[in-house]
Design an enzyme around this catalytic site. Structure first.
Site, short mmCIF file in Angstrom:
data_model
loop_
_atom_site.label_atom_id
_atom_site.label_comp_id
_atom_site.label_asym_id
_atom_site.label_seq_id
_atom_site.Cartn_x
_atom_site.Cartn_y
_atom_site.Cartn_z
CB SER A 131 -5.16 -38.80 -39.96
OG SER A 131 -4.08 -38.73 -40.88
CE1 TYR A 181 -6.02 -33.34 -39.81
CE2 TYR A 181 -4.35 -35.06 -40.02
CZ TYR A 181 -5.61 -34.56 -40.32
OH TYR A 181 -6.46 -35.29 -41.11
#
Length: 266
Positions: free
Chosen positions: A161, A174
């Site tokens: 990401s 995350y």
């Protein structure tokens, strides 16, 4: 039946590494988390490229069946397979199903992931453990299974990401799981190089999916869009196009790379 771009390039002799590529008439891809959003777009795109596709889902069967139906309606081949990639047996179950249905696996797309945002001081143990189990553990076990069972000349495409580069508050756990995925990607690319298996990761920026849009106000979305040089959110098809390239014949010399597909945000 869909004509595979890979097959056209491969059997026409334009691929200089034909000697190590599988000579099966049809290549097969596993796409984790493929019932919705980016995963569904990837599954459909790879099917349109001529691959048979294993559409993985973890809970809700109907969206996965809808993806399979759309692929078949367009002349492709696909099956839906339930498996929790956060569980120890998830990756092996997907490879078992793919081998039984299509004879082997050539492409693994580790797309499935979850995101629970919270500042580090307030993260609950359960949220931490589940994100680590799915985002890192699931990707690791998928890579390990692929390293053992992927056909020579195959492709492993992980998902990171762009938040790994942003380092924004509330994204700590995350982002940490995705940074670990990037490290594994670099290392496995070197380990599998002798077998002509490439290993790369795609790191999307904000993409207009159900997961991303949930809980965001209109004002917040305007701010996010305003920060992007393209002045829009990414679309699932934008990411599927990158995966298509990495899964195809023209990416054979691309390995160990992290592609930040975010419209130039970073």
């Amino acid at each position: 039946m869909i004509v595979s771009a890979w097959r056209q390039a491969y059997f026409s002799g334009t691929n200089p590494r034909r000697d190590v590529m599988t000579e099966t008439l049809e290549r097969t891809a596993i796409v984790t988390g493929a019932s919705k959003g980016i995963g569904a777009a990837i599954a459909k795109r790879l099917a349109s490229d001529g691959l048979a596709v294993v559409v993985n889902y973890s809970r809700d069967e109907q969206p996965a069946l809808d993806v399979v139906a759309a692929i078949k309606a367009d002349g492709g081949r696909a099956i839906a397979v339930k498996a929790d990639i956060g569980a120890a047996s998830g990756a092996a179950a997907l490879f078992d199903a793919a081998e039984q249905a299509f004879g082997g696996v050539d492409v693994l797309v580790n797309n499935a992931g979850i995101m629970a945002l919270a500042q580090i001081a307030t993260v609950e143990d359960a949220d931490f453990e589940r994100q680590v189990a799915v985002n890192l553990g699931g990707t690791f076990r998928g890579m390990r299974e692929a390293a053992r069972r992927l056909r020579d000349g195959g492709r492993i495409i992980n998902f990171s990401s762009s938040v790994v580069g942003f380092y924004q508050p509330a994204y700590g756990v995350y982002a940490a799981t995705k940074a670990a995925v990037e490290a594994l990607t670099h290392i496995l690319a070197k380990e599998l190089g002798p077998r002509e298996i490439t290993v790369n990761a795609v790191a999307p920026g904000p993409v207009e999916t159900e997961l991303f849009m949930a809980g965001k106000s209109e004002e917040m979305l305007k701010t996010i869009i305003g920060l992007n040089p393209r002045k829009r959110l990414g679309q699932p098809g934008d990411i599927a196009s990158v995966v298509s390239f990495l899964a195809g014949p023209d990416s054979g010399w691309v390995s160990g790379q992290i592609i930040r597909a975010n419209g130039g945000a970073i």
